[in-house]
Design a protein around this motif. Structure first.
Motif, PDB file in Angstrom:
ATOM      1  N   LYS A 110       0.841  -1.196   0.000  1.00  0.00           N
ATOM      2  CA  LYS A 110       0.000   0.000   0.000  1.00  0.00           C
ATOM      3  C   LYS A 110       0.878   1.249   0.000  1.00  0.00           C
ATOM      4  N   PRO A 111       0.711   2.104  -1.013  1.00  0.00           N
ATOM      5  CA  PRO A 111       1.472   3.364  -1.029  1.00  0.00           C
ATOM      6  C   PRO A 111       1.044   4.265   0.129  1.00  0.00           C
ATOM      7  N   THR A 112       2.011   4.954   0.712  1.00  0.00           N
ATOM      8  CA  THR A 112       1.719   5.910   1.778  1.00  0.00           C
ATOM      9  C   THR A 112       2.198   7.279   1.332  1.00  0.00           C
ATOM     10  N   GLY A 113       1.359   8.252   1.402  1.00  0.00           N
ATOM     11  CA  GLY A 113       1.738   9.608   1.021  1.00  0.00           C
ATOM     12  C   GLY A 113       1.957   9.762  -0.472  1.00  0.00           C
ATOM     13  N   ASN A 114       2.457  10.920  -0.833  1.00  0.00           N
ATOM     14  CA  ASN A 114       2.731  11.233  -2.239  1.00  0.00           C
ATOM     15  C   ASN A 114       4.186  10.918  -2.568  1.00  0.00           C
ATOM     16  N   PRO A 115       4.468  10.646  -3.855  1.00  0.00           N
ATOM     17  CA  PRO A 115       5.874  10.438  -4.242  1.00  0.00           C
ATOM     18  C   PRO A 115       6.688  11.704  -3.969  1.00  0.00           C
ATOM     19  N   ARG A 116       7.942  11.505  -3.561  1.00  0.00           N
ATOM     20  CA  ARG A 116       8.837  12.628  -3.311  1.00  0.00           C
ATOM     21  C   ARG A 116       9.821  12.772  -4.463  1.00  0.00           C
ATOM     22  N   LYS A 117      10.138  13.993  -4.828  1.00  0.00           N
ATOM     23  CA  LYS A 117      11.064  14.241  -5.932  1.00  0.00           C
ATOM     24  C   LYS A 117      12.493  13.953  -5.501  1.00  0.00           C
ATOM     25  N   ILE A 118      13.266  13.420  -6.446  1.00  0.00           N
ATOM     26  CA  ILE A 118      14.702  13.252  -6.232  1.00  0.00           C
ATOM     27  C   ILE A 118      15.383  14.232  -7.180  1.00  0.00           C
ATOM     28  N   ILE A 119      16.206  15.082  -6.607  1.00  0.00           N
ATOM     29  CA  ILE A 119      16.829  16.184  -7.343  1.00  0.00           C
ATOM     30  C   ILE A 119      18.316  15.905  -7.557  1.00  0.00           C
ATOM     31  N   ASN A 120      18.807  16.201  -8.754  1.00  0.00           N
ATOM     32  CA  ASN A 120      20.228  16.099  -9.061  1.00  0.00           C
ATOM     33  C   ASN A 120      20.941  17.232  -8.322  1.00  0.00           C
ATOM     34  N   SER A 121      21.913  16.894  -7.489  1.00  0.00           N
ATOM     35  CA  SER A 121      22.584  17.893  -6.653  1.00  0.00           C
ATOM     36  C   SER A 121      23.411  18.884  -7.470  1.00  0.00           C
ATOM     37  N   GLU A 122      23.842  18.496  -8.662  1.00  0.00           N
ATOM     38  CA  GLU A 122      24.655  19.395  -9.487  1.00  0.00           C
ATOM     39  C   GLU A 122      23.809  20.347 -10.323  1.00  0.00           C
TER      40      GLU A 122
END
Length: 183
Positions: free
Chosen positions: A84-96
């Motif tokens: 079961k998914p919990t919450g919304n997907p979180r973005k993964i950001i390129n640090s550069e």
């Protein structure tokens, strides 16, 4: 393997997923590939991992299985339960670059059927990673997951652990006091 830990960051996991998705000849050796992650129950998955470190985390890559032919809905049911998914997907950001490279979603495993009142939340958690879709992407999509088993300690056991820790502390203080008296 003693003394070795595999703790990649979310950004590093996205790099592994990118390599697997776009470089067909490349093998990511640390992360096992499974045809259908829902063919197995969570407690069966650790045995399929390429890496047995003693940590309570295991990594897998797999192509998603969709509920319907032209659907975006992913089937997350196993024989004994469902994710079961919990919450919304979180973005993964390129640090550069500061741009979004993917997303991370948290899922919890429940035993029983999702429409049944007799479902039990388990201590199995999955973090599911997905690359951000691009217009030129005609590759078969893959997901990467980090499977974890949370430690499940009852309140009675916690009380016992605290009592044992207190007794050990008392013994340590008493032994140190005796050592100082002798010196």
């Amino acid at each position: 393997m003693k003394g070795f830990r595999f703790h990649p960051t979310d950004e590093e996991l996205m790099e592994y997923l990118h390599i697997r998705t776009f470089d067909r000849d490349s093998l990511v050796q640390f992360i096992a590939e499974i045809q259908d992650i829902c063919d197995l129950e969570p407690w069966e998955l650790p045995g399929c991992s390429n890496f047995q470190t003693g940590d309570r985390s295991w990594y897998f890559m797999y192509p998603p299985r969709y509920k319907y032919l032209n659907s975006k809905l992913i089937s997350r049911t196993t024989l004994e339960g469902y994710w079961k998914p919990t919450g919304n997907p979180r973005k993964i950001i390129n640090s550069e670059t500061g741009s979004q490279i993917g997303s991370k979603r948290t899922l919890v495993f429940y035993e029983g059927q999702c429409n049944n009142k007799n479902k039990n939340k388990t201590s199995w958690v999955m973090h599911e990673y997905e690359l951000k879709a691009t217009a030129e992407s005609d590759q078969k999509p893959f997901k990467l997951c980090k499977l974890k088993k949370k430690v499940d300690i009852s309140s009675r056991e916690v009380g016992q652990l605290n009592q044992d820790s207190f007794s050990n502390l008392e013994n340590h203080v008493a032994n140190n006091a005796m050592s100082e008296v002798r010196a």
